[in-house]
Design a protein around this motif. Structure first.
Motif, PDB file in Angstrom:
ATOM      1  N   ALA A 177       0.842  -1.202   0.000  1.00 53.33           N
ATOM      2  CA  ALA A 177       0.000   0.000   0.000  1.00 53.33           C
ATOM      3  C   ALA A 177       0.877   1.253   0.000  1.00 53.33           C
ATOM      4  N   ALA A 178       1.952   1.225   0.784  1.00 50.00           N
ATOM      5  CA  ALA A 178       2.846   2.393   0.853  1.00 50.00           C
ATOM      6  C   ALA A 178       3.519   2.652  -0.493  1.00 50.00           C
ATOM      7  N   ALA A 179       3.682   1.588  -1.288  1.00 52.18           N
ATOM      8  CA  ALA A 179       4.300   1.758  -2.609  1.00 52.18           C
ATOM      9  C   ALA A 179       3.314   2.383  -3.590  1.00 52.18           C
ATOM     10  N   GLN A 180       2.031   2.151  -3.364  1.00 52.06           N
ATOM     11  CA  GLN A 180       0.999   2.614  -4.296  1.00 52.06           C
ATOM     12  C   GLN A 180       0.394   3.955  -3.928  1.00 52.06           C
ATOM     13  N   ALA A 181       0.450   4.302  -2.633  1.00 51.76           N
ATOM     14  CA  ALA A 181      -0.357   5.430  -2.134  1.00 51.76           C
ATOM     15  C   ALA A 181       0.082   6.774  -2.700  1.00 51.76           C
ATOM     16  N   GLU A 182      -0.917   7.554  -3.099  1.00 52.38           N
ATOM     17  CA  GLU A 182      -0.648   8.946  -3.497  1.00 52.38           C
ATOM     18  C   GLU A 182      -0.874   9.868  -2.304  1.00 52.38           C
TER      19      GLU A 182
END
Ligand code: NAD
Length: 250
Positions: A177-182
């Motif tokens: 999630a941290a890799a994807q989050a804007e």
């Protein structure tokens, strides 16, 4: 509440394709669950050793007496507050994709959130340390401590004790999630507990905008926070919900 910052946070959230929340003990303070640190915090009254894994195995009765009081007598009746509800309704509206929580109080699920990655486990599940059978708090006779499984094994709450590792699935999903989050909405965390506190830093490194909600500044505020919304989680999240959706929180 600073209106300009609130509107900026609302705009960022509305324009984001993937948003996550990262929550700490502060989000549950208005539900009556005290934080661990600081004035009135749990560690000002209890010995943290009782939640060390080795200490628990060596002194199960003593540890369990503290655990019963803290997590079952105390947490037991807590109800989700407006901050938990705002996150659940953001998820329902497609504006929030997951929550990474350090909390073990089950209040995000109680509010209706479904994608919750529990970094430290959950107090509403218990597990036999021997046969790994699961129990709910309703199955446990808290008058007869320490509780034992039918197989004779000691029963332990399924949240992590000091000296235990982070549940692998929750860790992996949180990193993903941290890799994807804007956008990350960070609520009520000092940022002092590792490795959980790494998650917002990872998101920031991957380009996320960090919105922080807290009554006081934290380790995150000066290092990675882009928009700091100062105040109690319930009130701030109610206003943020209104600013994003144009509607009052149910
Ligand atoms: P913490 O106890 O270190 O810090 C709490 C943070 O919340 C502080 O920054 C404080 O300023 C802020 N805060 C207090 N009241 C607030 C309010 N009304 N609105 C917004 N912010 C508020 O919490 P932590 O960083 O989460 O670390 C403690 C660890 O202990 C966590 O990892 C968690 O697992 C555990 N814990 C969980 C619970 C729970 O499940 N509810 C309760 C206590 C501790």
């Amino acid at each position: 509440m600073d209106e300009t910052k609130l509107l900026k946070a609302a705009r960022v959230l509305k324009n984001s394709e993937f948003s996550m929340a990262f929550t700490g003990a502060g989000i549950s303070v208005e539900s009556g669950v005290p934080p661990f640190r600081g004035e009135g915090g749990i560690w000002s009254k209890y010995d943290p050793r009782t939640l060390e894994l080795n200490y628990f195995y060596a002194n199960p009765l003593e540890s369990w007496e503290v655990i019963r009081e803290l997590f079952y007598n105390f947490f037991g009746d807590a109800q989700a507050n407006d901050a938990h509800k705002a996150l659940a309704q953001f998820e329902e509206a497609g504006l929030l994709h997951c929550i990474v929580t350090q909390n073990i109080d089950n209040l995000h699920q109680q509010a209706g959130s479904s994608k919750v990655y529990e970094f430290h486990g959950n107090s509403q599940k218990l597990k036999c340390v021997q046969c790994k059978n699961y129990y709910s708090p309703d199955d446990i006779d808290f008058e007869s401590l320490p509780p034992h499984c039918e197989c004779g094994g000691l029963i332990k709450p399924d949240f992590i004790f000091f000296g235990e590792s982070i549940p692998m699935a929750a860790y992996q999903k949180s990193v993903q999630a941290a890799a994807q989050a804007e956008v990350v909405i960070l609520i009520g965390s000092t940022g002092e507990v590792m490795p959980a506190a790494q998650i917002p830093y990872m998101a920031k490194q991957n380009g996320a905008t960090i919105i922080e909600v807290n009554t006081e500044t934290s380790n995150f505020t000066k290092s990675i926070t882009d928009i700091y919304l100062n105040g109690k989680a319930g009130a701030v999240m109610r206003e943020l919900y209104k600013a994003v959706t144009g509607e009052a929180l149910n």
